[in-house]
Design a protein around this motif. Sequence first.
Motif, short mmCIF file in Angstrom:
data_model
loop_
_atom_site.label_atom_id
_atom_site.label_comp_id
_atom_site.label_asym_id
_atom_site.label_seq_id
_atom_site.Cartn_x
_atom_site.Cartn_y
_atom_site.Cartn_z
N HIS A 33 0.85 -1.20 0.00
CA HIS A 33 0.00 0.00 0.00
C HIS A 33 0.88 1.25 0.00
O HIS A 33 2.09 1.18 0.23
CB HIS A 33 -0.92 0.01 1.23
CG HIS A 33 -0.17 0.18 2.51
ND1 HIS A 33 0.52 -0.86 3.12
CD2 HIS A 33 0.05 1.27 3.28
CE1 HIS A 33 1.11 -0.41 4.21
NE2 HIS A 33 0.86 0.87 4.34
N ASP B 3 0.88 5.05 1.93
CA ASP B 3 0.22 5.65 3.09
C ASP B 3 -0.70 6.82 2.70
O ASP B 3 -1.67 7.12 3.41
CB ASP B 3 1.26 6.11 4.11
CG ASP B 3 1.90 4.92 4.84
OD1 ASP B 3 1.33 3.81 4.81
OD2 ASP B 3 2.97 5.12 5.44
N HIS C 1 4.84 -0.11 0.22
CA HIS C 1 5.55 -0.92 1.21
C HIS C 1 4.62 -2.01 1.74
O HIS C 1 3.40 -1.95 1.55
CB HIS C 1 6.15 -0.06 2.32
CG HIS C 1 5.16 0.81 3.04
ND1 HIS C 1 4.62 1.94 2.48
CD2 HIS C 1 4.59 0.70 4.26
CE1 HIS C 1 3.79 2.50 3.33
NE2 HIS C 1 3.73 1.76 4.43
FE FE2 Z 1 2.00 1.98 5.74
#
Ligand code: FE2
Length: 271
Positions: free
Chosen positions: A143, A145, A229
Amino acid sequence: MSASFAEHGYLLIEDFVSEDWCDRLAQRAGELVAGFDADAHRTVFSTKTVAHAADRYFLESGDAIRFFLEEEAVDDAGRLNRPKELAINKIGHAMHDLDPVFSAFSRQPQLAALGGGLLRQPLLLQSMFIFKQPGIGGEVSWHQDSTYLYTEPMSCIGFWFALEDADSSNGGMLAMPGAHKGPLRKRFLRKAAGLTTETLDETPWPDGEVVELAARKGSLIVLHGLLPHYSSPNRSLRSRQAYTLHCIDGAAHYRDDNWLRRGSHLPLRGF
Ligand code: FE2
């Protein structure tokens, strides 16, 4: 340092905080969990099923200190199958403003200096204590952030502190260097019917390099909000506790359809 961040989308800084600070945070998290009534709030956090997204306890956690459980720690009847201190997935999301220990950690001078170098007007938006429990600590799928903390223009930066050694054996982090230069793929946002995930861009993750960000206790990983990540489940016998703090730029517009909200009683503050 900022040139490397701009190029790769992350920084890994060893020994950023002392082992003593790591232990103090872990101890404080334990004290908070001791005060948590696990019978009253059984909200499981999962990046796969997102059942938590329909839950007010989760929805209203942006200006609170709340506790979310591991999927594998709750049986079909909703009962914990282990002691609560081993069942917690994470604590979130305003401990950096509401708890004196986490506030002091989050506003330490060397972090303020780093944050001030990366954002013009940093605001401390979200904090999480992540337990990554031995044996059951859940996967966090690939994903960005900024999917969860969206501003216009995008400004989200994550500060991820290893409170214990984190590597591939206990669910350490993987990232795609340079892939923050690609678009934001999804947004997780509020709609009248509740929380939903919208696809913004169908571009697949790049085929390039994936690196393991092995982080010894006391290390800091700084993550660009667009950097993909991932962390695997923790099937080892040791935990992998981490503390994360996410900042945005006060000069950017924080969309009010973001999932994470604050009441006017607790305005965002800087370092
Ligand atoms: Fe994250």
